[in-house]
Design a protein around this motif. Structure first.
Motif, PDB file in Angstrom:
ATOM      1  N   ILE A 730       2.746  20.816 -11.106  1.00  0.00           N
ATOM      2  CA  ILE A 730       2.873  20.421  -9.560  1.00  0.00           C
ATOM      3  C   ILE A 730       1.518  19.753  -8.963  1.00  0.00           C
ATOM      4  N   ALA A 731       0.538  20.514  -9.241  1.00  0.00           N
ATOM      5  CA  ALA A 731      -0.940  20.156  -8.799  1.00  0.00           C
ATOM      6  C   ALA A 731      -1.326  18.641  -9.048  1.00  0.00           C
ATOM      7  N   ALA A 732      -0.993  18.377 -10.343  1.00  0.00           N
ATOM      8  CA  ALA A 732      -1.307  17.011 -10.919  1.00  0.00           C
ATOM      9  C   ALA A 732      -0.291  15.981 -10.286  1.00  0.00           C
ATOM     10  N   ALA A 733       0.981  16.409 -10.324  1.00  0.00           N
ATOM     11  CA  ALA A 733       1.947  15.423  -9.742  1.00  0.00           C
ATOM     12  C   ALA A 733       1.680  15.128  -8.166  1.00  0.00           C
ATOM     13  N   LEU A 734       1.246  16.157  -7.387  1.00  0.00           N
ATOM     14  CA  LEU A 734       1.046  16.175  -5.953  1.00  0.00           C
ATOM     15  C   LEU A 734      -0.231  15.340  -5.772  1.00  0.00           C
ATOM     16  N   ALA A 735      -1.394  15.621  -6.642  1.00  0.00           N
ATOM     17  CA  ALA A 735      -2.691  14.628  -6.404  1.00  0.00           C
ATOM     18  C   ALA A 735      -2.489  13.300  -6.671  1.00  0.00           C
ATOM     19  N   VAL A 736      -1.605  12.980  -7.821  1.00  0.00           N
ATOM     20  CA  VAL A 736      -1.562  11.801  -8.180  1.00  0.00           C
ATOM     21  C   VAL A 736      -0.707  11.114  -7.022  1.00  0.00           C
ATOM     22  N   ALA A 737       0.089  11.684  -6.533  1.00  0.00           N
ATOM     23  CA  ALA A 737       1.028  11.247  -5.303  1.00  0.00           C
ATOM     24  C   ALA A 737       0.257  10.694  -4.225  1.00  0.00           C
ATOM     25  N   ALA A 738      -0.715  11.760  -3.971  1.00  0.00           N
ATOM     26  CA  ALA A 738      -1.723  11.476  -2.950  1.00  0.00           C
ATOM     27  C   ALA A 738      -2.727  10.356  -3.077  1.00  0.00           C
ATOM     28  N   ALA A 739      -3.293  10.486  -4.397  1.00  0.00           N
ATOM     29  CA  ALA A 739      -4.116   9.214  -4.663  1.00  0.00           C
ATOM     30  C   ALA A 739      -3.231   7.819  -4.633  1.00  0.00           C
ATOM     31  N   LEU A 740      -2.295   7.799  -5.234  1.00  0.00           N
ATOM     32  CA  LEU A 740      -1.480   6.481  -5.054  1.00  0.00           C
ATOM     33  C   LEU A 740      -0.949   6.174  -3.469  1.00  0.00           C
ATOM     34  N   SER A 741      -0.736   7.227  -2.733  1.00  0.00           N
ATOM     35  CA  SER A 741      -0.612   6.541  -1.582  1.00  0.00           C
ATOM     36  C   SER A 741      -1.973   6.144  -0.653  1.00  0.00           C
ATOM     37  N   THR A 742      -2.793   6.869  -1.157  1.00  0.00           N
ATOM     38  CA  THR A 742      -4.108   6.156  -0.549  1.00  0.00           C
ATOM     39  C   THR A 742      -4.366   4.529  -0.983  1.00  0.00           C
ATOM     40  N   THR A 743      -3.954   4.558  -2.323  1.00  0.00           N
ATOM     41  CA  THR A 743      -4.157   3.038  -2.858  1.00  0.00           C
ATOM     42  C   THR A 743      -3.195   2.200  -2.054  1.00  0.00           C
ATOM     43  N   VAL A 744      -1.973   2.683  -2.028  1.00  0.00           N
ATOM     44  CA  VAL A 744      -0.914   1.850  -1.373  1.00  0.00           C
ATOM     45  C   VAL A 744      -1.367   1.459   0.108  1.00  0.00           C
ATOM     46  N   TRP A 745      -1.886   2.636   0.755  1.00  0.00           N
ATOM     47  CA  TRP A 745      -2.348   2.440   2.028  1.00  0.00           C
ATOM     48  C   TRP A 745      -3.436   1.265   2.160  1.00  0.00           C
ATOM     49  N   GLN A 746      -4.254   1.307   1.288  1.00  0.00           N
ATOM     50  CA  GLN A 746      -5.640   0.294   1.202  1.00  0.00           C
ATOM     51  C   GLN A 746      -5.047  -1.106   0.923  1.00  0.00           C
ATOM     52  N   ARG A 747      -3.716  -1.193   0.444  1.00  0.00           N
ATOM     53  CA  ARG A 747      -3.051  -2.619   0.188  1.00  0.00           C
ATOM     54  C   ARG A 747      -2.447  -3.243   1.348  1.00  0.00           C
ATOM     55  N   ARG A 748      -2.607  -2.526   2.497  1.00  0.00           N
ATOM     56  CA  ARG A 748      -1.704  -3.060   3.628  1.00  0.00           C
ATOM     57  C   ARG A 748      -2.014  -4.617   3.944  1.00  0.00           C
ATOM     58  N   ALA A 749      -3.233  -4.845   3.703  1.00  0.00           N
ATOM     59  CA  ALA A 749      -3.433  -6.363   4.268  1.00  0.00           C
ATOM     60  C   ALA A 749      -2.918  -7.199   3.270  1.00  0.00           C
ATOM     61  N   ARG A 750      -3.051  -6.726   2.075  1.00  0.00           N
ATOM     62  CA  ARG A 750      -2.287  -7.516   0.938  1.00  0.00           C
ATOM     63  C   ARG A 750      -0.569  -7.724   1.234  1.00  0.00           C
ATOM     64  N   LEU A 751      -0.118  -6.562   1.666  1.00  0.00           N
ATOM     65  CA  LEU A 751       1.320  -6.368   1.780  1.00  0.00           C
ATOM     66  C   LEU A 751       1.738  -7.412   3.080  1.00  0.00           C
ATOM     67  N   ALA A 752       0.771  -7.269   4.097  1.00  0.00           N
ATOM     68  CA  ALA A 752       1.045  -7.891   5.268  1.00  0.00           C
ATOM     69  C   ALA A 752       0.995  -9.369   4.813  1.00  0.00           C
ATOM     70  N   SER A 753      -0.020 -10.086   3.988  1.00  0.00           N
ATOM     71  CA  SER A 753       0.139 -11.337   3.337  1.00  0.00           C
ATOM     72  C   SER A 753       1.538 -11.710   2.792  1.00  0.00           C
ATOM     73  N   LEU A 754       1.798 -10.735   1.923  1.00  0.00           N
ATOM     74  CA  LEU A 754       3.252 -10.896   1.286  1.00  0.00           C
ATOM     75  C   LEU A 754       4.391 -11.135   2.392  1.00  0.00           C
ATOM     76  N   LYS A 755       4.121 -10.535   3.355  1.00  0.00           N
ATOM     77  CA  LYS A 755       5.178 -10.436   4.442  1.00  0.00           C
ATOM     78  C   LYS A 755       5.174 -12.061   5.160  1.00  0.00           C
ATOM     79  N   ILE A 756       4.068 -12.278   5.277  1.00  0.00           N
ATOM     80  CA  ILE A 756       3.938 -13.565   5.884  1.00  0.00           C
ATOM     81  C   ILE A 756       4.667 -14.431   4.949  1.00  0.00           C
ATOM     82  N   GLN A 757       4.406 -14.531   3.706  1.00  0.00           N
ATOM     83  CA  GLN A 757       5.053 -15.261   2.730  1.00  0.00           C
ATOM     84  C   GLN A 757       6.438 -15.028   2.888  1.00  0.00           C
ATOM     85  N   GLY A 758       7.112 -14.117   3.224  1.00  0.00           N
ATOM     86  CA  GLY A 758       8.706 -13.868   3.324  1.00  0.00           C
ATOM     87  C   GLY A 758       9.179 -12.513   2.944  1.00  0.00           C
ATOM     88  N   TYR A 759       8.366 -11.650   2.271  1.00  0.00           N
ATOM     89  CA  TYR A 759       8.980 -10.604   1.637  1.00  0.00           C
ATOM     90  C   TYR A 759       9.507  -9.547   2.933  1.00  0.00           C
TER      91      TYR A 759
END
Lengths: 848, 238
Positions: A730-759
């Motif tokens: 459980i600790a590993a799963a939660l920690a990995v999820a938290a870390a992945l969430s941070t990574t995902v959050w850091q990618r918002r600029a890239r996600l925003a550019s994909l949205k400009i492209q039409g995603y």
């Protein structure tokens, strides 16, 4: 003003770190949380292990005080207390005092609990020491009543002055509670499943009038060896003469398998903690590298930069590790705090948790070291050959990309480790625990090449897909960064631990359940003392006359047995009636011919012996086996080698007549009843209980009930392993999820550019989830695959090295459930921040 | 009084299996009190020359010296000491600490030189006031405009009273008014303190405010002649 290069002042170090914390609080928090989790898991386990042996040691010392030697009975029947008077009369003996120890069950308004009854006399206080004085003086205060530890009193709902029932030796007695022992009075006893009474009272309760099981001896200064010789002479080869702390050695041997397996979990936990911290540190590597390059440009010396990095790592590691120690202490006191009842049968077990400073310091040191190692990667930029400005020209995502060569090397190293472990364990089975740690490392090493393989397959698999989500996931998975490897490795480690050790635990439970089922299958009903599942406590056989007259009963056999100490082992002796259908469980045979062994044991002079004990003493089929008995040394021959039937120290199985000849006495440890044809077990049990009467202290159970009770005891004994395994997952799963969430959050600029492209937001969200699930799945698969191998090795270790019944079987359901649990937890946790990230406004990509 | 000298300096880079001569037999001298602009298109070798002058890399041939001391072959510690005590460096990208105020960013060198933080703040504040940030000492980088951040970086370069000023595209992110202000400030400092300054730029606006301009093309110096070059892209550093 001196312009020469000087060291950084402490205030400057603090200044730099405070600025860093202000800029990157989330990353530091994540890194600290990772370390804290790893340290908490490790420390909790270490503390629980130490708590068992440490507190038992305090209890044993509380009982023995300044006694150096002890005279021990070889059966529950004990020896005459007049022997203590003879010991006291020896010229070099300063103090000798009698103790009676017997397993009983105490019943109160709220429940019942098996305890070890300790009968002491006021002369115990002569042994010196606060505890002994308190016990001795306290015994006076008991005045015919019973002293119960606070924990026991609370469990059964007893209070001082109230009445409880004491069930022992087949009888039931009502007794007043003279005292409730708390940590303020006798700390060593407060958390133990024991009960204290005056010797006379204990003798009455157990029917051992004039008998004791132990004499504690304080020799004159410098005369210990001489007194030991004199004691042996008095014992005439019928009693054991040991050091006063001898029981601690026996306990240590009995708990070795448990300690080793929890140590393996500790090693896995610290690796998980390190990887969590590494992952969080990697989030900040690009920024830290740039800052270090900037400092170099400004003229900071590489030594000063190293000092700054080390200071920050140590500061974070210290705070996180201290927090981890606090959490670990809570874990040890709540989740891992239990007294294994199967051990309480044979030892005066205590499990009073107290913070061990040395263990805490060790855990903190490990946490700090892990933090320092996790922070190291920017140090490579200090190489003289690397231009300081190269960092500013560095390309790539945060965390750095892994090269193909690096991934290949990792894969080769992982496979080599697996092969080496197999060879090592084949040559030295005792090194299996070390092999288990090495396999954990191998699972980490195999993650990068597996991710690389996935990175090349997934785009090909998804080449024909029109789904934006799939295309997005495929492109993200192509970039295998150190961070994604670290995340995958965390999952692999946690799944490996659960599959390997969880699988071995399941094998052990299955083996023990098979053994107990066969052990109890020799009779339709079992009548026993009820204080433990090993049937080692006796009761008068007079009751058999009554039971033979019960119409439902077709036959009755007397089962005997007990515990004996040989070297560092407290063996379980099972003495079967010769007309039992089987003399030992067929599934537990390791070496020998089953039919022939049965015949030999029935004949007499032969015994089945557990393999671990046999190996230690160089015993093979037909070898001479010498057992210390109340009648002297019994000589038998080995008819078969078996498992330990679930008792860690090992077993000896002989015939009841042989036992009677050597151990004497006429007590039964259990009665095996066969029912007449057509009588249902439940009905037969009711009839037998009725015949015994309401005041009986004996427990009547059907075969199924007896086996279930034994199985429950085994499961309870292995519960800590289950809890640790689940917590790690459980600790590993939660920690990995938290870390992945941070990574995902850091990618918002890239996600925003994909949205400009039409995603669209939904496509982005599904793509993020898909990428995360695939990454976690790769880690899980690697962990599971290596875990199955680790499981096989652990099962091999259990059977060959420790002698447990643990037939290996791949628990496909367990593996699947582990995989599903980790993936489900991580996916659920990631989904919310993933959704928030996917809803980023497109204009964000146009902002700086 | 110090001078920066480069004599027949050569510097190679491996690139795609070939060797590129980033700096090709360059000789130049910058005297005390002189601010020199090094002008050229992207990839002409300007930044490489700057890094050679900062002691951050050694030439493959030739000599780089400052104040008579050969900068080639310095150990890492000597190189760090040189930059700490003698060089003020201004970057295009500022590289400010996001968690620190303007004042704390600007003073970053001083504690290593033996100042306490209190002393460093006292010494740094006048420089920030001089660059026009006297009212924004406690502001963090994200609270400052691009031009203000650049001025923090300039103050950081000057607060250690350097004997050589090096600036790499310091006006790359500024509008023309800020460009004029920044270059003028750098020139004034060089004149006041009689220190040499080397300014790398491809901004033609900056030429008007320096004492001398050198043009670099394909790693070679065009003998101090300023040549009007075609419209240049504002690409990233080489």
């Amino acid at each position: 003003m001196n312009r020469a290069l000087l060291g950084l002042s402490p205030s400057m170090l603090v200044f730099l770190y405070r600025r860093r914390l202000r800029a990157h609080p989330v990353q530091e928090l994540l890194a600290g949380a990772g370390i804290a989790v790893g340290v908490a898991l490790v420390f909790g386990v270490l503390l629980a292990n130490a708590g068992l042996t440490g507190s038992t040691e305090r209890l044993v010392r509380a009982l023995s005080g300044s006694a150096r030697l002890t005279l021990l009975a070889r059966s529950p029947a004990g020896f005459s207390e007049r022997l203590t008077d003879k010991v006291r009369a020896l010229p070099d003996v300063r103090v000798a005092t009698s103790v009676l120890r017997e397993n009983v069950t105490v019943e109160g308004p709220a429940g019942r609990q098996p305890v070890q009854l300790i009968g002491v006399s006021p002369s115990l206080s002569s042994l010196g020491g606060i505890s002994q004085q308190e016990l001795g003086n306290g015994a006076l205060l008991l005045s015919g009543g019973l002293g119960l530890p606070g924990g026991v009193a609370e469990t059964i709902g007893a209070r001082r002055g109230g009445r409880v029932s004491v069930v022992g030796n087949g009888a039931r007695h009502s007794l007043r509670v003279g005292a409730v022992i708390t940590s303020e009075s006798v700390k060593a006893l407060a958390g133990s499943p024991v009960a204290v009474a005056l010797l006379r009272v204990a003798q009455r309760l157990t029917g051992r009038h004039g008998r004791v099981t132990q004499t504690l001896v304080v020799p004159a200064r410098g005369r210990t060896t001489q007194v030991a010789g004199e004691l042996r002479a008095l014992a005439h080869g019928r009693l054991d003469v040991e050091t006063a702390g001898h029981e601690l050695q026996l306990l240590s041997q009995a708990t070795t398998p448990n300690r080793q397996s929890t140590s393996l979990f500790s090693a896995i936990s610290i690796m998980v903690g390190f990887l969590l911290a590494l992952n969080a540190m990697l989030l900040t590597v690009p920024e830290r590298r740039r800052f270090i390059a900037e400092l170099r440009m400004q003229g900071y010396d590489p030594r000063q930069i190293l000092l700054m990095l080390a200071f920050q790592a140590v500061a974070l590691g210290l705070v996180a590790s201290v927090l981890g120690v606090v959490l670990g202490d809570v874990l040890a006191r709540t989740l891992y705090h239990q007294v294994p009842s199967y051990l309480a049968v044979a030892f005066p077990i205590a499990a009073e948790q107290s913070l061990s400073v040395s263990l805490a310091l060790l855990a903190i040191a490990c946490g700090v070291l892990a933090t320092v190692l996790a922070s190291l990667s920017p140090v490579f930029d200090l190489r003289p050959s690397l231009p300081a400005d190269a960092v500013f020209r560095d390309a790539g995502p945060a965390g750095g990309l892994l090269t193909s060569a690096a991934m290949r090397w990792c894969g080769l190293a992982g496979l080599a480790t697996i092969a080496l472990v197999g060879g090592l364990v084949a040559v030295a089975p005792a090194a299996t625990i070390f092999g288990g740690v090495a396999l954990a490392l191998a699972s980490v090493l195999l993650v990068p090449p597996m991710l690389a393989a996935l990175a090349s397959w997934f785009p090909r698999l998804s080449a024909g897909s029109r789904s934006g989500a799939v295309i997005l996931a495929a492109s993200e998975l192509r970039a295998i960064s150190t961070r994604s490897v670290a995340l995958g490795a965390i999952v692999a480690l946690a799944v490996y631990g659960s599959v390997a050790i969880g699988g071995a635990r399941d094998d052990l439970l299955n083996g023990i359940e098979t053994a107990t089922a066969q052990y109890h299958s020799t009779a339709g009903l079992w009548v026993a003392d009820g204080s433990n599942v090993f049937n080692t406590d006796g009761f008068p056989v007079a009751v058999t006359k009554r039971l033979r007259r019960v119409p439902a009963v077709s036959s009755l056999r007397v089962y005997r047995g007990g515990l004996i100490d040989i070297g560092p082992r407290r063996l379980w002796v099972r003495a079967r009636p010769i007309d039992d259908p089987t003399m030992f469980e067929p599934s537990q045979l390791i070496n020998g011919d089953f039919k022939r062994a049965q015949a030999l044991i029935r004949h007499g002079g032969w015994a089945a012996v557990s393999s671990g004990f046999a190996r230690e003493h160089g015993l093979t089929l037909g070898s001479r086996l010498v057992l210390p008995t109340p009648s002297g040394l019994a000589s038998l021959r080995v008819a078969a080698l078996t498992t330990n039937s679930g008792w860690p120290a090992g077993t000896v199985t002989l015939s009841a007549p042989d036992y009677s000849r050597w151990w004497g006495g006429a007590e039964a440890m259990a009665l095996e009843l066969d029912l007449r044809s057509g009588v249902a077990p439940a009905a037969g049990a009711r009839a037998v209980r009725a015949a015994l009467g309401p005041g009986t202290g004996l427990l009547v159970q059907t075969t199924a009930q007896s086996a279930a009770r034994a199985d429950a005891s085994a499961r309870e004994g292995l519960r800590t392993l289950s809890d640790i395994s689940t917590m790690l997952l459980i600790a590993a799963a939660l920690a990995v999820a938290a870390a992945l969430s941070t990574t995902v959050w850091q990618r918002r600029a890239r996600l925003a550019s994909l949205k400009i492209q039409g995603y669209q937001a939904g496509q982005l969200w599904v793509g993020l989830l898909l990428e995360s699930v695939v990454m976690i799945a790769v880690g899980s698969l690697v962990g599971a695959a290596v875990g199955v191998y680790g499981h096989a090795l652990a099962a091999h270790w259990l059977t060959i090295t420790t002698g447990f019944p643990a037939p290996f079987s791949i628990g496909g359901v367990h593996v699947f459930l582990t995989f599903a649990l980790v993936t489900a937890i991580a996916t659920v946790v990631i989904s919310l921040p993933g959704m928030a990230a996917a809803r980023v406004p497109p204009r964000m990509s146009l902002q700086e | 009084m110090s001078a920066l000298r480069l004599r027949e300096v050569v510097k190679h880079y491996p690139s795609g299996g070939e060797t590129v001569r980033a700096v090709d037999s360059v000789s130049l001298q910058i005297g005390p009190g002189e601010l020199v602009a090094l002008y050229g298109p992207s990839g002409s070798g300007k930044t490489t020359l700057l890094l050679l002058a900062a002691g951050l890399m050694d030439p493959d041939a030739g000599e780089v010296s400052f104040d008579g001391r050969d900068l080639g072959g310095m150990s890492a510690r000597e190189s760090a000491a040189y930059r700490l005590n003698d060089v003020g460096f201004v970057f295009q990208s500022f590289h400010l600490m996001p968690g620190a105020s303007a004042l704390d960013n600007a003073l970053i060198k001083l504690p290593v030189c033996g100042y306490t933080l209190r002393e460093a703040r006292v010494k740094t504040e006048p420089w920030l006031t001089r660059v026009g940030l006297g009212e924004r000492l406690d502001h963090r980088p994200h609270q400052l405009s691009m031009g203000e951040r650049q001025r923090v970086a300039i103050a950081r370069a000057l607060v250690g009273e350097p004997r050589l000023l090096l600036a790499d595209e310091p006006t790359g992110n500024l509008d023309s008014a800020r460009t004029r202000e920044t270059i003028a400030l750098l020139r004034d400092v060089c004149h006041e303190r009689e220190i040499p300054g080397l300014l790398v730029t491809h901004d033609s606006e900056a030429m008007s405010y320096v004492d001398r301009t050198l043009t670099l093309r394909d790693g070679r110096l065009l003998d101090g002649v300023y040549e009007e070059l075609p419209e240049l892209s504002t690409s990233a550093r080489p």
